[in-house]
Design a protein around this motif. Structure first.
Motif, short mmCIF file in Angstrom:
data_model
loop_
_atom_site.label_atom_id
_atom_site.label_comp_id
_atom_site.label_asym_id
_atom_site.label_seq_id
_atom_site.Cartn_x
_atom_site.Cartn_y
_atom_site.Cartn_z
N GLY A 93 37.43 -25.64 2.05
CA GLY A 93 37.68 -24.74 3.17
C GLY A 93 36.60 -24.81 4.23
O GLY A 93 36.89 -24.91 5.44
N VAL A 94 35.33 -24.79 3.83
CA VAL A 94 34.22 -24.78 4.79
C VAL A 94 34.15 -26.10 5.55
O VAL A 94 33.95 -26.12 6.77
CB VAL A 94 32.89 -24.51 4.05
N ILE A 95 34.32 -27.23 4.84
CA ILE A 95 34.23 -28.53 5.51
C ILE A 95 35.31 -28.68 6.57
O ILE A 95 35.04 -29.10 7.71
CB ILE A 95 34.34 -29.67 4.47
N VAL A 96 36.53 -28.30 6.23
CA VAL A 96 37.62 -28.46 7.19
C VAL A 96 37.51 -27.43 8.31
O VAL A 96 37.85 -27.71 9.47
CB VAL A 96 38.98 -28.36 6.47
N MET A 97 37.00 -26.23 8.00
CA MET A 97 36.77 -25.24 9.06
C MET A 97 35.76 -25.78 10.08
O MET A 97 35.94 -25.64 11.29
CB MET A 97 36.25 -23.93 8.46
N ALA A 98 34.67 -26.38 9.58
CA ALA A 98 33.66 -26.95 10.47
C ALA A 98 34.26 -28.07 11.31
O ALA A 98 33.99 -28.17 12.52
CB ALA A 98 32.49 -27.46 9.64
N ALA A 99 35.09 -28.91 10.68
CA ALA A 99 35.71 -30.01 11.42
C ALA A 99 36.69 -29.49 12.47
O ALA A 99 36.91 -30.15 13.49
CB ALA A 99 36.44 -30.93 10.43
N ASP A 100 37.25 -28.30 12.24
CA ASP A 100 38.20 -27.71 13.19
C ASP A 100 37.52 -26.82 14.21
O ASP A 100 38.17 -26.15 15.00
CB ASP A 100 39.24 -26.91 12.41
N GLY A 101 36.17 -26.76 14.15
CA GLY A 101 35.42 -25.99 15.15
C GLY A 101 35.27 -24.52 14.85
O GLY A 101 34.94 -23.73 15.75
N ILE A 102 35.52 -24.09 13.61
CA ILE A 102 35.38 -22.68 13.23
C ILE A 102 34.01 -22.49 12.60
O ILE A 102 33.61 -23.23 11.70
CB ILE A 102 36.48 -22.27 12.23
#
Length: 426
Positions: free
Chosen positions: A29-38
């Motif tokens: 969740g955290v990795i993809v959130m960071a990649a999505d700019g969250i």
């Protein structure tokens, strides 16, 4: 599409390398959130949102009510009742185990609590009558699967909090399939006892039976309070859980005298730890589930299905197989929280009834808890009985077949899950 597949891929990759489930969900969740700019605060907010639901108040109360029932000798009253009515049938103690699990399921809502509740009470007598230890472990594990199917159910409460479905409707949907699964397990017990020529238990007279019912009535009223109160609309599931805790506390201390004040801190502590574990996993799973939903993972899967079939039944069966395979390697609560927001829009798109689909998800996750390589329920009961997990498999297979038959009946005959909610809840 790329980020959605990345999120799911990271999660599966970490699970393969035995990373703890909570850590795997958090990392994906955290990795993809960071990649999505969250930013990181967004992750915290999603975790909090995952447990910020009024319906989830019921979770700790049902867990505590099950512990009070077990610790207060209330479980013994259930066993005595089941033995009075089913003990004289071929495979009597096996039937007693199954019926006891069905009644206990109407209080605890937990698969693990139901599987382990009667181990100390029934195992010695079953071994003495000629039941193999491996069979006992398998039967107790399969009986545990009834915990989240027969209401109340922690899994159903969790599903409803994400899918927006009435908890009471889900509770009613589980009654008929839960009873059918119990009957299926009893058939397996009958066949096993007949094959091994296990002796019949003496039949209890009508007078003795009524005496036992009188002693057991306090234990039997506990599930009546929960299910009856919810069905009649006198209380919500959360309120029914609170009343059940109070009732279990009074009956366990005053009537059956199995509880003492000095036992309460330990019981409350166990309930708090178990509830916290469930809720933490829910929060982390919600973060990952949110990202999958945000990235339209459900639409990707729905488009994939639509590309080769427009049959709702075929899609339903594919989802069933996916859930059963998923449950082999993943804890049921987390699987429900992550994939409920992803799968129910797909079911809706193909016209599958929401209540029917929700119940099938719950049944799949329960059945998967007795299948290797993880098989949490089977691992726990095998460990308690002191037998290797692999030695129980041959005894579990007939019970697993019986449960899968009921699962398919629910898939192909919607009224098995939708009739009672339509009549009692509306």
């Amino acid at each position: 599409m790329g980020l959605a597949l990345l999120c799911f891929g990271i999660f599966l990759f970490l699970l393969v390398f035995a990373v703890p489930l909570g850590h795997a969900m958090a990392a994906a969740g955290v990795i993809v959130m960071a990649a999505d700019g969250i930013n990181a605060m967004g992750a915290v907010q999603r975790i909090f949102a995952g447990i910020n639901s009024i319906s989830l108040i019921a979770v700790p109360f049902f867990i505590l009510s099950g512990l009070l029932m077990e610790g207060g000798n209330i479980s013994k009253g259930i066993v005595d009742f089941a033995r009075a009515f089913f003990g004289h049938i071929r495979g009597g103690l096996g039937h007693v185990c199954v019926v006891s699990c069905m009644i206990f399921a109407a209080v605890s809502g937990s698969a693990m609590a139901t599987a382990l509740a009667f181990s100390n009470l029934l195992s010695p007598a079953m071994k003495e009558d000629g039941y193999e230890t491996e069979f006992i472990a398998g039967l107790q594990a399969c009986g545990g699967t009834l915990g989240p199917i027969i209401p109340p159910s922690i899994l159903m409460i969790m599903y409803s909090s994400y899918a927006g479905i009435s908890v009471a409707s889900l509770f009613m949907a589980g009654i008929i399939p839960g009873l059918l699964m119990g009957v299926g397990l009893m058939v397996c017990c009958y066949r096993y006892a007949k094959r091994r020529n296990i002796p019949l238990l003496p039949k209890i007279t009508g007078k003795e039976r009524m005496k036992i019912v009188g002693k057991s009535i306090w234990a039997l009223l506990m599930p009546v309070i929960i299910i009856g109160g919810t069905m009649a609309g006198f209380c919500s599931p959360s309120e029914a859980g609170m009343v059940a805790c109070l009732y279990g506390l009074v009956v366990g201390m005053v009537v059956y005298k199995g509880l003492r004040f000095r036992d309460l801190p330990k019981l409350f502590g166990r309930a708090a730890i178990t509830s916290s574990t469930v809720l933490i996993l829910m929060g982390l799973a919600n973060m990952m589930g949110y990202m999958l939903a945000r990235l339209n993972f459900a639409s990707i899967i729905a488009d994939f299905f639509s590309s080769f079939t427009d049959s709702a039944i075929l899609v339903f069966l594919i989802i069933v197989v996916f859930l059963l395979l998923l449950g082999m390697v993943m804890e049921s609560n987390a699987a429900t929280v992550i994939f409920a927001p992803v799968l129910y829009p797909i079911a809706n798109a193909f016209g599958i009834d929401a209540i029917q689909f929700a119940l099938v998800v719950v049944i799949c996750e329960c059945i998967a808890q007795i299948t290797p390589p993880v098989g949490a329920l089977l691992s726990a009961t095998a460990s308690i009985q002191g037998v290797p997990l692999q030695s129980t498999i041959k005894h579990v297979i007939p019970m697993l077949v019986a449960q899968c038959i009921v699962l398919l009946l629910v898939v192909f005959i919607p009224p098995l899950s939708t009739w009672l909610p339509s009549v009692l809840v509306g």
